[in-house]
Enzyme design. Structure first.
Site: not given
Length: 349
Positions: A30, A39, A63, A85, A114, A128, A137
């Site tokens: 992070h 970014r 995320g 998250e 999900e 992101e 990923e």
């Protein structure tokens, strides 16, 4: 796609997910992402440039990590932000949201995307999701799931498009490492030149290498080989993202590898905003994906480099990316090589 990969132990989905989310539980990743000013500033600007579509609306952050994008959306006027998250960093996101006095507008949900249930459809999805070579990923799968289940018709996705590029490159560092073995005799009186072939096999292997590439190393103009529209791309299409490329070399050099990078685009009323991981732009934490040939190939001005490239999930771990390149350099015969994330990243900790 069994022809793409050497058979290894396949991980079940729960193990894949555990490894993935566990990797986001530490501060280091992070710190790296937020310290990446290209970014983070581009996302901030991309969100603020779309404030008219965000103000008073409901946003889903897929995320969310530390929640920085959720906070940007709240600052842009969002009425409600669902920050989803699955890793334990969600606990820190709750603290950050509280510290910024946004608890009334940002709800941190510690769960996989999900499995959540929201009280309402959303107007905007922000995420992101990009990994090395864009698709490592496979987090884009979750964005597509969220789009199909939770996004209102005509809703906004930030960013909304992704493009993939390729170019041949020279690598003077690798060249120096290979030449080193022919210098040992002059230094120590022991001939070790026979190590060169072994070194070449070790260095120019089948790993997807993540390294920064300098502009001087790029031997042609970039060639775009794939484009993903996040409003329409399907999970089935992500099983094999492929395209063709044709590059013309700038001058005399040696091709050691192909370099792959991506851009993502944020829509805007006037001029779209692009986050680029190109070697021609400022370096990001994604750097570039480098795919080494088995042997360097000498080229001249205007030598053509043509081929096809395919990105697809690993058979052993669907969150890991594999890349296959079929290519022809100049008058040489066609060559093919498949690449994968190094084995140590596939092992369960």
């Amino acid at each position: 796609m069994s022809q793409h990969a050497t058979k290894k132990r396949k991980l079940d989905r729960s193990t894949e997910d555990y490894m993935y989310f566990d990797s986001y539980s530490d501060v280091t990743i992070h710190e790296e992402m937020i310290a990446d000013t290209v970014r983070t500033n581009t996302y901030r600007m991309g969100i603020f440039k779309n404030s008219k579509s965000i103000e008073g609306k409901v946003v889903l952050d897929v995320g969310a990590g530390t929640g920085v994008l959720s906070l940007f959306c709240a600052q842009a006027g969002a009425r409600k932000v669902y920050a989803v998250e699955a890793s334990s960093i969600a606990d820190q996101a709750v603290k950050i949201v509280k510290l910024n006095q946004m608890e009334d507008r940002i709800e941190v949900i510690k769960s996989t995307l999900e499995t959540i249930e929201l009280a309402e459809k959303v107007d905007v999805i922000v995420s992101e999701w990009m990994g090395y070579a864009l698709l490592h990923e496979s987090m884009l799968n979750s964005v597509i799931f969220a789009r199909d289940k939770w996004l209102k018709p005509g809703g906004l996705i930030l960013p909304s498009r992704a493009d993939l590029y390729i170019a041949p490159i020279n690598d003077v560092v690798v060249e120096g490492r290979l030449d080193f073995w022919s210098t040992v005799k002059g230094q120590y009186g022991v001939d070790m030149s026979c190590m060169t072939d072994f070194a070449r096999k070790c260095i120019m292997n089948k790993d997807i290498t993540v390294n920064p590439v300098t502009v001087e190393d790029v031997l042609s103009h970039p060639c775009k080989f794939a484009e993903l529209d996040l409003n329409t791309v399907t999970l089935e299409q992500l099983r094999d993202v492929n395209g063709s490329f044709s590059c013309v070399c700038f001058g005399s050099s040696s091709i050691h590898a192909f370099c792959v990078w991506f851009t993502v685009t944020f829509p805007a009323e006037e001029k779209a905003l692009v986050l680029s991981t190109s070697p021609f732009k400022a370096e990001t934490h994604w750097k570039q994906a480098v795919l080494y040939l088995d042997d360097a190939v000498d080229v001249m001005q205007d030598t053509k480099v043509e081929g096809e490239i395919s990105l697809y999930p690993s058979e052993e771990n669907s969150r890991h990316i594999c890349i296959r390149v079929d290519y022809v350099i100049g008058e040489q015969k066609k060559h093919s090589k498949s690449f994968s994330i190094p084995d140590q990243y596939l092992e369960v900790k």
